[in-house]
Design an enzyme around this catalytic site. Structure first.
Site, mmCIF file in Angstrom:
data_model
loop_
_atom_site.group_PDB
_atom_site.id
_atom_site.type_symbol
_atom_site.label_atom_id
_atom_site.label_comp_id
_atom_site.label_asym_id
_atom_site.label_seq_id
_atom_site.Cartn_x
_atom_site.Cartn_y
_atom_site.Cartn_z
ATOM 1 C CB VAL A 28 0.520 6.378 10.704
ATOM 2 C CG1 VAL A 28 0.141 5.154 9.893
ATOM 3 C CG2 VAL A 28 -0.401 7.542 10.370
ATOM 4 C CE LYS A 66 -2.422 3.239 1.664
ATOM 5 N NZ LYS A 66 -1.906 4.488 1.142
ATOM 6 C CB CYS A 111 13.180 9.936 7.828
ATOM 7 S SG CYS A 111 14.182 8.861 6.804
ATOM 8 N N GLY A 146 6.907 5.723 7.830
ATOM 9 C CA GLY A 146 6.002 6.861 7.788
ATOM 10 C C GLY A 146 6.053 7.624 9.095
ATOM 11 C CD GLU A 182 9.998 14.030 10.962
ATOM 12 O OE1 GLU A 182 8.857 13.541 11.087
ATOM 13 O OE2 GLU A 182 10.942 13.394 10.470
ATOM 14 C CD GLU A 190 13.714 2.215 9.900
ATOM 15 O OE1 GLU A 190 13.975 3.309 10.437
ATOM 16 O OE2 GLU A 190 14.354 1.171 10.149
HETATM 17 P P1 NAD Z 1 2.203 8.808 6.907
HETATM 18 O O1 NAD Z 1 2.391 8.104 8.203
HETATM 19 O O2 NAD Z 1 1.160 9.850 6.832
HETATM 20 O O3 NAD Z 1 1.847 7.761 5.761
HETATM 21 C C1 NAD Z 1 2.676 6.648 5.476
HETATM 22 C C2 NAD Z 1 1.831 5.542 4.837
HETATM 23 O O4 NAD Z 1 0.900 5.051 5.800
HETATM 24 C C3 NAD Z 1 1.006 5.990 3.647
HETATM 25 O O5 NAD Z 1 0.998 4.957 2.682
HETATM 26 C C4 NAD Z 1 -0.371 6.167 4.246
HETATM 27 O O6 NAD Z 1 -1.420 6.052 3.293
HETATM 28 C C5 NAD Z 1 -0.416 5.024 5.234
HETATM 29 N N1 NAD Z 1 -1.371 5.172 6.329
HETATM 30 C C6 NAD Z 1 -1.923 6.321 6.816
HETATM 31 N N2 NAD Z 1 -2.763 6.034 7.835
HETATM 32 C C7 NAD Z 1 -2.733 4.692 8.010
HETATM 33 C C8 NAD Z 1 -3.363 3.791 8.920
HETATM 34 N N3 NAD Z 1 -4.194 4.222 9.865
HETATM 35 N N4 NAD Z 1 -3.083 2.478 8.829
HETATM 36 C C9 NAD Z 1 -2.226 2.012 7.904
HETATM 37 N N5 NAD Z 1 -1.603 2.815 6.996
HETATM 38 C C10 NAD Z 1 -1.841 4.142 7.046
HETATM 39 O O7 NAD Z 1 3.651 9.386 6.502
HETATM 40 P P2 NAD Z 1 4.039 10.274 5.246
HETATM 41 O O8 NAD Z 1 3.474 11.647 5.439
HETATM 42 O O9 NAD Z 1 3.707 9.557 3.979
HETATM 43 O O10 NAD Z 1 5.643 10.329 5.366
HETATM 44 C C11 NAD Z 1 6.318 11.260 6.147
HETATM 45 C C12 NAD Z 1 6.811 10.648 7.448
HETATM 46 O O11 NAD Z 1 7.568 9.472 7.179
HETATM 47 C C13 NAD Z 1 7.747 11.550 8.235
HETATM 48 O O12 NAD Z 1 7.409 11.537 9.606
HETATM 49 C C14 NAD Z 1 9.122 10.921 8.027
HETATM 50 O O13 NAD Z 1 10.040 11.195 9.051
HETATM 51 C C15 NAD Z 1 8.776 9.485 7.935
HETATM 52 N N6 NAD Z 1 9.828 8.741 7.224
HETATM 53 C C16 NAD Z 1 10.674 7.938 7.937
HETATM 54 C C17 NAD Z 1 11.717 7.255 7.310
HETATM 55 C C18 NAD Z 1 12.666 6.373 8.080
HETATM 56 O O14 NAD Z 1 13.379 5.598 7.458
HETATM 57 N N7 NAD Z 1 12.711 6.454 9.386
HETATM 58 C C19 NAD Z 1 11.874 7.392 5.927
HETATM 59 C C20 NAD Z 1 10.995 8.222 5.225
HETATM 60 C C21 NAD Z 1 9.967 8.878 5.891
#
Ligand code: NAD
Length: 491
Positions: A240, A184, A292, A236, A388, A258
């Site tokens: 979440v 997804k 991130c 993400g 962040e 992550e």
């Molecule tokens: P997000 O958490 O909003 O979304 C990530 C994914 O989760 C998307 O596919 C989204 O549709 C899905 N999602 C949303 N709600 C959900 C739920 N209730 N259940 C299951 N899936 C759900 O994050 P984003 O805005 O896409 O990305 C930005 C964030 O990701 C930042 O906080 C960043 O630091 C983090 N990030 C971390 C790393 C790492 O390696 N640590 C790498 C990249 C991004």
């Protein structure tokens, strides 16, 4: 609509991939993927799945599971090798769709495609190295042997900020270990996801082994709650991720997280300032601060502070912000107008709390997603130095001593990456052992990693998750079994 170049892939633009078939079923309606650089030129339409679509995809993965496992690592790694060739061949078209949807520069997007090829190649090769261990026993003729079995049906949920590479970090090791996958992707980059699924499909992946479901977060929620899904690998946001962890662990599934970061870069008085300024500006503002691992706090030690701030200010002011398709652009737009609103709010709050603005990039195009990179000087009382903010904003903090610098660097709920600039071997040794971060850079930016080395964070950045990338990726995607084996008849 902008016309995308014809993809080499057999994937249509905007479709789920379930059980080997491309599907445009849209129980949740149809959505439009936007180009943040050109909001009046949407990239394309895509169907929104729902919980039923997720369940269908899980069913397809369950059906494919036994044959995929039985196919053996030789067959599986040959498919990954073919995928690697296709990632290289299609690097330009993948880069274009990524830049159109995410906004980053074409060079950044192309880098993701090329590293995806490298990841597939590396994971395919790794499958041919033994991970088994043999132990002696006190019983004549008996050996103890550990084997690695696939984890099972795997759910993969990914963000938009590295829409090519992060999915491939997860998908490649999951597949080569013998797991069928339901993926997804983020809602901001659905067509990039379709192009990636097309690479794996065209590489010869059997039906049902990789399933792609497009849709909002609730589709991910349905996937996570499905008892048939043995493990979920998620990248993400913190909120979440924690919700997913609670649901998956409550049903005894395995989860890999992550999440966010608040990454410090410490600059000591003996640092090479040319090197430090380049790394700090790239680490804080590169990819529009939407990494991130981005440098969120710049800790200046002692009398390096004033010169560092002056030089950072010059570099930040001169950055070129623009459309990621323009080769002259260094910093693209933020991913969406909503993302920009959050960054603007954080900047306003920082100023209201007393942050001093030392640089704002001068040339920024008009448009709802463009944000001028901004550098502050301030103290630990600012919200922006703790939380962040996912954009091109960073803050310089001043301390007097090495002890204070290390204490401040570790004073965060996160622990993803950290860096130090110094030539002093004792300070470097201390950084490597005392900085609480999963990724530590010495005289390098907080951003960037190699695909063959472990990647992941500490504290709220990753919890106790197994590391991604490298040979450590298999820790999450396999189960260790210990077999006691002795002959079935006496000599
Ligand atoms: P997000 O958490 O909003 O979304 C990530 C994914 O989760 C998307 O596919 C989204 O549709 C899905 N999602 C949303 N709600 C959900 C739920 N209730 N259940 C299951 N899936 C759900 O994050 P984003 O805005 O896409 O990305 C930005 C964030 O990701 C930042 O906080 C960043 O630091 C983090 N990030 C971390 C790393 C790492 O390696 N640590 C790498 C990249 C991004």
């Amino acid at each position: 609509m902008a016309t995308l170049p014809r993809m080499t892939t057999t994937a249509p633009i905007g479709a789920h991939l379930i059980g080997g078939d491309w599907s445009t079923d849209a129980p949740g309606g149809t959505a439009v993927s936007d180009n943040p650089a050109r909001p009046d030129e949407p990239v394309g339409e895509y169907p929104l799945g729902d919980a039923g679509t997720a369940a269908q995809a899980v069913g397809a993965a369950v059906e494919a599971q036994a044959a995929w496992r039985a196919a053996g690592f030789g067959f599986r790694s040959r498919i990954l090798e073919r995928a690697a060739v296709l990632f290289d061949e299609r690097a330009d078209e993948l880069a274009l769709v990524c830049t159109l949807e995410e906004g980053k520069t074409l060079a950044e997007s192309r880098g993701e495609a090329v590293l995806s090829a490298e990841t597939c190649r590396y994971q395919a090769g790794l499958a041919k190295t033994s991970t088994e261990r043999i132990f002696p026993t006190g019983n004549p003729g008996e050996t103890i042997r550990t084997v690695r079995a696939p984890l099972g049906v795997v759910g993969i949920i990914t963000p938009w900020n590295f829409p090519i590479l992060i999915p491939v970090w997860k998908i490649a090791p999951a597949l080569v270990a013998g797991n069928p996958v339901i993926w997804k992707p983020a809602s901001n980059t659905p067509l990039t996801a379709v192009a990636i699924a097309g690479v794996f499909a065209d590489a010869g992946l059997p039906a049902g082994v990789l399933n792609l479901v497009l849709g909002p977060g609730s589709v991910g929620g349905a996937l996570v709650a499905d008892e048939r899904v043995d493990g979920v690998s998620f990248t993400g946001s913190v909120g979440v991720g924690r919700g997913i962890r609670d649901v998956v662990t409550a049903r005894n599934g395995r989860v890999q997280l992550e999440l966010g970061g608040h990454n410090p870069c410490i600059v000591f008085p003996d640092a090479d300032l040319d090197m430090a300024v380049t790394a700090v500006v790239g680490g804080a503002m590169g990819a529009t601060g939407q990494k991130c691992t981005a440098t969120r706090r710049i800790i200046a030690v002692g009398d390096v502070h004033d010169e560092l701030v002056d030089r950072l200010a010059v570099a930040v002011t001169a950055l070129k912000v623009g459309d990621g398709q323009d080769p002259a652009t260094a910093i693209g737009p933020l991913v969406s107008a909503g993302a920009r609103a959050e960054v603007v709010e954080a900047i306003d709050q920082a100023r209201a709390e007393g942050a001093v603005t030392v640089a704002v990039t001068e040339e920024v195009p008009d448009g709802p997603c463009y944000q001028a990179p901004t550098l502050f000087v301030g103290g630990t009382d600012l919200t922006i130095t703790r939380e962040e903010v996912f954009g091109p904003v960073s803050t310089v903090l001043h301390v007097d001593t090495e002890d204070e610098a290390f204490a401040l660097a570790n004073d965060t709920e996160f622990g993803l990456s950290a860096s130090v600039f110094t030539n002093d071997m004792w300070t470097i040794d201390r950084a490597v052992h005392e900085l609480r971060a999963g990724l530590i850079k010495v005289n390098g930016p907080t951003t960037g990693s190699e695909i063959h080395a472990p990647f992941g964070g500490e504290k709220n950045s990753s919890g106790h998750s197994a590391r991604e990338q490298g040979d450590t990726a298999q820790e999450f995607f396999t189960r260790t079994r210990t077999a006691y084996i002795k002959p079935g008849r006496l000599p």
